[in-house]
Design a protein around this motif. Sequence first.
Motif, PDB file in Angstrom:
ATOM      1  N   ARG A  67       0.818  -1.213   0.000  1.00  0.00           N
ATOM      2  CA  ARG A  67       0.000   0.000   0.000  1.00  0.00           C
ATOM      3  C   ARG A  67       0.852   1.263   0.000  1.00  0.00           C
ATOM      4  N   VAL A 133      -8.620  -5.249 -10.391  1.00  0.00           N
ATOM      5  CA  VAL A 133      -8.736  -4.326  -9.259  1.00  0.00           C
ATOM      6  C   VAL A 133      -9.661  -3.166  -9.619  1.00  0.00           C
ATOM      7  N   GLU A 134      -9.485  -2.639 -10.828  1.00  0.00           N
ATOM      8  CA  GLU A 134     -10.336  -1.523 -11.269  1.00  0.00           C
ATOM      9  C   GLU A 134     -11.801  -1.955 -11.335  1.00  0.00           C
ATOM     10  N   ARG A 137     -13.176  -2.188  -7.917  1.00  0.00           N
ATOM     11  CA  ARG A 137     -13.428  -0.855  -7.369  1.00  0.00           C
ATOM     12  C   ARG A 137     -14.702  -0.283  -7.971  1.00  0.00           C
ATOM     13  N   LEU A 141     -16.282  -1.783  -4.064  1.00  0.00           N
ATOM     14  CA  LEU A 141     -15.541  -2.394  -2.949  1.00  0.00           C
ATOM     15  C   LEU A 141     -14.612  -1.370  -2.300  1.00  0.00           C
ATOM     16  N   GLY A 142     -14.607  -1.342  -0.955  1.00  0.00           N
ATOM     17  CA  GLY A 142     -13.671  -0.485  -0.232  1.00  0.00           C
ATOM     18  C   GLY A 142     -12.310  -1.147  -0.168  1.00  0.00           C
ATOM     19  N   PRO A 143     -11.277  -0.424   0.328  1.00  0.00           N
ATOM     20  CA  PRO A 143      -9.913  -0.960   0.332  1.00  0.00           C
ATOM     21  C   PRO A 143      -9.768  -2.248   1.148  1.00  0.00           C
ATOM     22  N   MET A 146     -11.534  -5.071  -0.666  1.00  0.00           N
ATOM     23  CA  MET A 146     -10.748  -5.317  -1.882  1.00  0.00           C
ATOM     24  C   MET A 146      -9.575  -6.235  -1.557  1.00  0.00           C
ATOM     25  N   GLU A 151      -7.645  -9.022  -3.758  1.00  0.00           N
ATOM     26  CA  GLU A 151      -6.190  -9.023  -3.943  1.00  0.00           C
ATOM     27  C   GLU A 151      -5.504 -10.213  -3.286  1.00  0.00           C
TER      28      GLU A 151
END
Lengths: 234, 232
Positions: A67, A133-134, A137, A141-143, A146, A151
């Motif tokens: 991150r 990932v895009e 999102r 989806l929040g971090p 996600m 991930e």
Amino acid sequence: MTRTGADPTATATTAVGPPANPWFSWAYVERNWGDISTALSQHVTLTAQAVLLALAVALPLAVLAYRLPRLAGPILGASGVLYTVPALALFAMIYPLLWDPRTTVLIGLVMYALLVLVRNILVGLRGVDRGVVEAARGTGLGPTRMLLTVELPLALPSIVTGLRLATVSTVALVTIGIIVGYGGLGQLLYRGFNSQYRAEIATATVLTLLVALVADMLLLALGRALTPWDRGRH
Amino acid sequence: MRGDDVLGSAFRWLNDPLVWQGPGGIGARTLEHLGMAGAAVLLATVVALPLGVWLGHRGRGGSWLIPLTNTTLALPTLALLMIFASSGVGFGNRPTVIALAVFAAPPILANSWTAMREVDRSVREAARGMGMSSARSLARVELPLALPLVAAGLRTASVQVVASVSLAAFVGGGGLGRFLVDGFATRRYGQVLAAAVLIAVLCLLVEALLALGQRLLTPVPLRTGRGAVARS
């Protein structure tokens, strides 16, 4: 290895010459099963604890490095420096601080497994397809979700590879614990060497290899079970 | 024994000039340590480097190299060391050098094989098309291109060997590990701590020097990270 003279008749016939000292002897295993199983369970529990602890530390570290890419360099660099220090020296440095053999070996093993795990988890996370990932999102989806639902699952193959590598090398490294008198099967190796008892050395070596092999197979199976979508590719 | 006592006696041990001099002193043990490591790496290189380069150049029959390299991870260095020391090889430095050479060979082999395989096919074909013989293409084109990765393998193997030479002390050999094993046996934990730090510093120095050497060997456009996985 061709010498397998474990038969009882050998001792009867060799009245002259040195006593038989075979590399493989089932009689040794039977007579010393108590010691062997103690060393074996010590070895297995140390390995399992070390790898699990290392995973618990490595996951947040790797996520942090993923991150905040600015932290990736220092985290990998520091663990790389640590990796260059030999296990023997690391154990010898920790022991005079803690005076506890088991904790000393455990901390040392965790530190070595850490680098392998952090590196592999980071590689896995970085390898996740940007498009996926895009898209995730885009569905809102929040971090955190996600990370947990997209991930990390997609990074699983790389994480499992890291776990296998870390486990196999930890099994081998446990033996260095003999420096503080807590080396699992290494204790048998060392005792066998000091008394020049070949059967003890060979038995301990074979068991160490077996522990590594079984652990590796189990993790491989676990990885396959966790990533059903990846099955066709291997 | 308290922690600060250990630290104090570690400094006293390091400050004692007698500890540094003589046949069993730190100076002599360091030289012995590096000598054994050098011998093991040399032995492994002489066998593994030509084999890896040849297999990679040939292009087939080398796929067993990577699984072999991974398998050697599972075998404890200590086990092979004690097997050698209990067989005809004898005690001390000799079994250590041979055992460590066995462990140094796989990374050298795997890296030189991968390096040769990763040389661009079209570059190889262009060299042949210009009329170079296979041997000439190997020497003038493929080897220079493969050099960075070959050097990475040598570096990994060397750092691993310098670290593992410390284990020689368990089978009656020399090197800096002697101070650790003797220190534990006589409960001189100051000496143990100081010797452990010395070994760590030596390994980090060797790693830094080899990293620098590898960088100098690598042509500027090819400079990237290292290849294989290290192991101690």
